[in-house]
Design a protein around this motif. Structure first.
Motif, short mmCIF file in Angstrom:
data_model
loop_
_atom_site.label_atom_id
_atom_site.label_comp_id
_atom_site.label_asym_id
_atom_site.label_seq_id
_atom_site.Cartn_x
_atom_site.Cartn_y
_atom_site.Cartn_z
N LEU A 125 0.69 -0.96 0.00
CA LEU A 125 -0.07 0.07 -0.20
C LEU A 125 0.90 1.06 0.14
N ALA A 126 1.56 1.64 1.28
CA ALA A 126 2.80 2.36 0.89
C ALA A 126 3.50 2.92 -0.48
N ASP A 127 3.88 1.53 -1.28
CA ASP A 127 4.69 1.35 -2.31
C ASP A 127 3.80 2.24 -3.46
N LEU A 128 2.47 1.69 -3.80
CA LEU A 128 1.81 2.02 -4.67
C LEU A 128 1.71 3.44 -4.66
N GLU A 129 1.43 4.22 -3.63
CA GLU A 129 1.19 5.47 -4.30
C GLU A 129 2.03 6.01 -4.90
N ASP A 130 3.51 5.44 -5.58
CA ASP A 130 4.66 5.64 -6.24
C ASP A 130 4.16 5.63 -7.91
N ARG A 131 3.62 4.10 -7.56
CA ARG A 131 2.91 3.58 -8.90
C ARG A 131 1.39 3.98 -9.59
N PHE A 132 0.65 4.25 -8.75
CA PHE A 132 -0.24 4.27 -8.71
C PHE A 132 -1.09 5.78 -8.89
N GLU A 133 -1.59 6.67 -9.61
CA GLU A 133 -1.58 8.50 -9.37
C GLU A 133 -2.25 8.57 -8.06
N PRO A 134 -3.42 7.20 -9.43
CA PRO A 134 -5.36 8.02 -8.34
C PRO A 134 -4.86 7.45 -6.96
N LEU A 135 -3.68 6.62 -6.38
CA LEU A 135 -4.33 6.00 -5.09
C LEU A 135 -4.30 8.10 -4.06
N ARG A 136 -2.93 8.36 -4.86
CA ARG A 136 -3.06 9.68 -3.41
C ARG A 136 -4.03 10.85 -3.37
N GLY A 137 -4.86 10.63 -4.26
CA GLY A 137 -6.22 11.41 -4.10
C GLY A 137 -7.27 10.48 -3.54
N TYR A 138 -7.05 9.58 -2.90
CA TYR A 138 -8.30 8.33 -1.99
C TYR A 138 -8.50 9.11 -0.67
N THR A 139 -10.23 8.76 -0.96
CA THR A 139 -9.82 9.80 0.67
C THR A 139 -9.84 8.17 2.11
N ALA A 175 -9.39 -0.76 -13.05
CA ALA A 175 -8.60 -2.16 -12.03
C ALA A 175 -7.09 -2.42 -12.57
N ARG A 176 -7.35 -0.66 -13.07
CA ARG A 176 -5.50 -1.19 -13.63
C ARG A 176 -4.66 -1.17 -12.25
N GLY A 177 -5.72 -0.58 -11.54
CA GLY A 177 -4.05 -0.26 -10.44
C GLY A 177 -4.01 -1.99 -10.09
N LEU A 178 -4.62 -3.35 -10.02
CA LEU A 178 -4.09 -4.57 -9.87
C LEU A 178 -3.06 -4.96 -10.70
N ASP A 179 -2.51 -4.37 -11.32
CA ASP A 179 -1.10 -4.93 -12.00
C ASP A 179 -0.34 -4.60 -11.47
N PRO A 180 0.48 -3.02 -11.60
CA PRO A 180 1.31 -2.79 -10.21
C PRO A 180 0.83 -3.21 -8.63
N ALA A 181 0.10 -3.54 -8.30
CA ALA A 181 -0.13 -4.27 -7.44
C ALA A 181 0.61 -5.81 -6.82
N LEU A 182 0.52 -6.02 -7.63
CA LEU A 182 0.88 -7.37 -8.54
C LEU A 182 2.68 -7.76 -8.56
N ASP A 183 3.27 -6.59 -9.21
CA ASP A 183 4.10 -6.27 -9.03
C ASP A 183 5.35 -6.08 -8.17
N LEU A 184 4.59 -4.86 -7.40
CA LEU A 184 5.27 -5.20 -6.02
C LEU A 184 5.15 -5.75 -5.01
N LEU A 185 4.52 -7.04 -4.92
CA LEU A 185 3.73 -7.64 -4.18
C LEU A 185 5.22 -8.93 -4.33
N ALA A 186 5.53 -8.87 -6.21
CA ALA A 186 6.27 -9.73 -6.67
C ALA A 186 7.88 -9.64 -5.56
N LEU A 187 7.78 -7.91 -5.97
CA LEU A 187 8.81 -7.48 -5.53
C LEU A 187 9.84 -7.78 -3.80
#
Length: 368
Positions: free
Chosen positions: A259-273, A321-333
């Motif tokens: 979740l912390a790393d996803l903010e750098d990979r998935f821009e919409p997350l930065r504006g989430y409530t 749903a496009r946020g799933l791909d970077p999330a899976l990549d971050l888990l793989a790392l």
């Protein structure tokens, strides 16, 4: 999957299914009960009413929730109405089955499984067919299940689970029942579209629906050997690599870091409530749980199916749903030293890349 076996009277229940769907959708329990009892008079067959009227309408409830055309509250209301209507049906004089000297069977949901309606349907079908049924309901802790078996000595146990993440717990229950000398038939969506996970976990039988389960039980299941013999220790030799154990034990850490790393990979997350971030964390937790379960049963397809289903659920709710791909990549790392986990994640990402999004559907209460 083998299609559910239908009775000759099932086709005539089409209008009744429409009426029942309308009643449960409106939260009208009395109207739903009237529809079901009228259908009973028409068909004179309680099993047909249970499996060809109530069961398909309940399946539609789940499908409509997934498509975001029913809220969680509406889905729960419909399910609760079906449970109460089944109780009304079961107490009708013409629907009372089972005999004191009939074969005894225990029907239960595995620990953590709250979706009890499929198991309840099976229990009622078995009663109608003359079985003496102990229906233990949802979320039955394995030690309590085994204590019940020692007290009652049933011919078999029918274990139900709808959610695949309960498979490790189901494995414990299967092997414990067998160690007590009682064979197990498994059923429910958790065990795979063709029962593959029931076989992987060493269950003595599997059935895709209640009629098939009743037929399997009527033929009989072989007892698993002398009491005290645990047949489950060698069922899943791949667990020796400890990947499942470590991923399951570090779920919280994996979710927090992703979740912390996803903010750098998935821009919409930065504006989430805060609420949206909480839901995202919950989604990530489910992803890690399904990854762990996939490692437990050594089936990458289990995880891929869940990811594609999650993508459809997010799309239906207007979430990217496009946020799933970077999330899976971050888990793989984070899991780079775990080859089975990384390969499973890679397969899911590949499937996402070839996914065709479903058409958008209106949300609950919105016009099409």
């Amino acid at each position: 999957m083998t299609p559910p076996v239908k009775s000759p009277g099932a086709v005539a229940l089409g209008p009744a299914r429409d009426l029942l769907w309308s009643a449960v959708g409106a939260g009208d329990e009395h109207r739903a009960a009237t529809v079901v009892l009228d259908a009973l008079e028409t068909t004179a067959d309680a099993e047909t009413v249970l499996l060809d009227l109530i069961a398909p309408v309940q399946a539609k409830v789940g499908a409509e929730w997934a498509a975001n055309r029913l809220t969680v509250a509406q889905e729960h209301t419909a399910t609760a109405i079906h449970e109460r209507v089944i109780a009304v049906l079961a107490h009708r004089p013409e629907c009372r089955g089972g005999t004191p000297d009939g074969p005894r069977v225990t029907v239960a949901c595995v620990d953590g499984e709250w979706h009890a309606l499929p198991a309840r349907l099976l229990a009622e079908v078995l009663r109608l067919r003359g079985w003496r049924v102990d229906f233990l309901g949802s979320h039955v802790p394995t030690p309590h299940l085994i204590a019940h078996l020692h007290q009652t000595g049933p011919r078999a146990v029918a274990l139900s689970s709808s959610i695949p993440t309960h498979l490790p717990t189901a494995h414990t229950a299967v092997t414990a029942c067998q160690a007590a000398g009682v064979p197990v038939i498994a059923g429910g969506a958790a065990f795979g579209p063709d029962g593959r996970y029931a076989r992987a976990l060493g269950a003595d039988g599997w059935a895709p629906d209640a009629r098939s389960a009743a037929a399997v039980l009527a033929r009989g299941l072989d007892r698993p050997g002398p009491p005290g013999v645990d047949r489950g220790l060698d069922d899943l030799p791949h667990l020796a690599d400890q990947e499942y154990t470590i991923v399951a034990a570090t779920t919280h850490q994996l979710v927090k870091q992703t979740l912390a790393d996803l903010e750098d990979r998935f821009e919409p997350l930065r504006g989430y409530t805060e609420r949206q971030r909480r839901h995202t964390a919950e989604d990530l937790a489910h992803i890690v749980e399904y990854l762990a379960t996939s490692l437990y049963v050594a089936d990458e397809d289990l995880f891929t199916r869940f990811i594609l289903w999650t993508a459809d659920i997010l799309t239906a709710r207007g979430v990217p749903a496009r946020g799933l791909d970077p999330a899976l990549d971050l888990l793989a790392l984070q899991l780079k030293d775990f080859p089975r986990a990384c390969h499973t994640l890679a397969r899911a990402r590949e499937a996402l890349g070839h996914r065709t999004p479903p058409p958008k559907t209106p949300g609950p209460g919105k016009p099409a």
